[in-house]
Design a protein around this motif. Structure first.
Motif: not given
Ligand SMILES: Cc1cc2nc3c(=O)[nH]c(=O)nc-3n(C[C@H](O)[C@H](O)[C@H](O)COP(=O)(O)OP(=O)(O)OC[C@H]3O[C@@H](n4cnc5c(N)ncnc54)[C@H](O)[C@@H]3O)c2cc1C
Length: 426
Positions: A25, A28, A61, A80, A144, A170
């Protein structure tokens, strides 16, 4: 790393400045904040529309996959979002859980399947997003955030089907069911019988669907029901061989329609019926090797047969090059704001066109039929609708767009195509 990107059918290509595969994360979040925009996330690239296309950044991803945790009592699993459906089936089977339903293939990433409202068939079975209990999403500012059905049901209904434009998922928590077994049967029947008994046949099974075989006057019906019986061998799949036969009859006899029809009927009559019992994960998915482009519209259930009859007539009169069977399914209603199944039992009709040829003349001719019957397009399959038309089909459109603006106020996730689709001024 810059690179080229292509979808499964080869119809959509992109040359982004950056293709990136974050491992977690944190990475990302950094990408969303600093990578060249627009930032679009890809699953497995199995959509036919340019949802993933970006000249800025395409995020994969692929490194963010696998099981995070599970709750045996609640039959929930958190995974995930880059997890592909194939591995996901095995992860779930190993913990005694099962996906209630699946579509035709198991190649998509769960994040991608959710993103376009990917579905299977069954009048009481919802699309994948209806399994959502909670999500972790990195928003357009790189923050997030966690949303759950218990904490904020509206947020789940907004984010569940979001085309990668509300944030990048995520992790997702899915409500599953106990692992189960299915008896699957397949048989061929005259189209007239299928049409006459459409409602009864589509409603009489846990899952039912059929393929109309163009220029044959016949359909292949597939029914699946729960079973406790001992598993039997799944017959070898003949779909690819069948397609080769249909293609060669098309190529050789496109201008001899009566002979083509007779030969296809003969071939279809020889297709053996199937009847087997297997664990859920060995039943749903097929191996699709022949590349095609596809349009699928989701119609009010009762309009399905009329619309399909018109599409068949159009195809058989004007498009002799078509040979792919047309797929007809049902999907349960749900409450998700951008779900094509929003508040209505649906009949989905899918038409396919060989990827080697231009699909547009056929798709453009068929689309008005689907639209006349109140169809909503599959987000991941070919269609020509844009914000002004889509807005009329989705009662919660404005609410969804307001949530999107909150989550991505700087339009970091908005490509030119997404701007047209959602009516976003850039
Ligand atoms: C051979 C074939 C068979 C198919 N069968 C079916 C079927 O049976 N039923 C059906 O409904 N559809 C079917 N489809 C269509 C397909 O399921 C959808 O287009 C699906 O979205 C593709 O998933 P993907 O992982 O490839 O996602 P992609 O196509 O790569 O992405 C789809 C969307 O999801 C978004 N997205 C991806 N990952 C994330 C994430 N982590 N967070 C937020 N957004 C994300 C993307 O930005 C994009 O908007 C089929 C397609 C093919 C090629």
């Amino acid at each position: 790393m810059s690179g080229t990107w292509s979808n499964w059918s080869g119809y959509v290509t992109a040359a982004p400045r950056l293709v990136a595969s974050p491992a977690d994360v944190g990475e990302l979040s950094d990408l969303i904040q600093t990578a060249p925009g627009p930032v679009r996330v890809s699953g497995a690239g199995h959509s036919f529309t340019p949802l993933v296309k970006s000249q800025g950044t395409i995020v994969s991803l692929d490194k963010m996959e696998g099981l995070v945790s599970h709750d045996a009592e609640k039959r929930q699993a958190r995974v995930r979002a880059g997890t592909r459906l194939g591995p996901l089936m095995h992860i779930l089977q190993n913990i005694g859980q099962g996906l209630p339903n699946m579509g035709d293939i198991d190649r998509q990433a769960i994040g991608g399947a959710l993103g376009t409202a990917t579905h299977g068939s069954g009048p009481t079975l919802g699309a994948y997003h209806t399994q959502l209990e909670a999500v972790r999403l990195v928003d357009g500012l790189g923050k997030s955030r966690e949303f759950s059905r218990a904490g904020d049901q509206d947020a789940i209904h907004a984010i569940g089907v979001a085309l990668g434009a509300f944030g990048i998922l995520s992790e997702v928590t899915l409500n599953n069911i106990a692992s189960y077994r299915l008896r699957r049967r397949k048989w061929v029947l005259p189209w007239a019988d299928m049409l006459r008994n459409f409602e009864t046949m589509m409603s009489a099974h846990r899952s039912a669907e059929f393929y109309y075989i163009p220029f044959s006057g016949h359909a292949q019906f597939i029914a699946s029901d729960l079973s406790d019986a001992t598993p039997t061998a799944r017959p070898l799949e003949e779909d690819e061989a069948g397609l080769r036969t249909l293609r060669s009859l098309r190529t050789g006899l496109a201008w001899l329609p009566a002979l083509r029809r007779r030969l296809i009927r003969g071939a279809v009559a020889k297709v053996p019926a199937e009847d087997y019992v297997q664990d859920w994960l060995n039943v749903y998915a097929s191996d699709r090797q022949t590349r095609f482009n596809e349009m699928e519209y989701h119609l009010p259930f009762e309009e399905g047969p009329k619309a399909l009859a018109e599409v068949i007539e159009l195809t058989e009169r004007h498009f002799p090059e078509v040979y792919f069977p047309m797929e007809v399914r049902s999907v349960a209603p749900d409450q998700f704001w951008l779900s094509p199944f929003h508040n209505r039992l649906t009949c989905s009709i899918a038409i396919h066109h060989d990827a080697a040829n231009d699909p547009l003349p056929f798709m453009r001719a068929a689309e008005p039929i689907f639209r006349r019957y109140g169809g909503r397009p599959h987000w991941g399959k070919m269609h020509s609708l844009r914000a002004a038309e889509l807005k009329k089909l989705y009662p919660r459109w404005d609410d969804a767009m307001a949530v999107r603006r909150d989550l991505d106020p700087q339009n970091r996730l908005v490509s030119p195509y997404m701007a047209e689709l959602f009516g976003i001024e850039q």
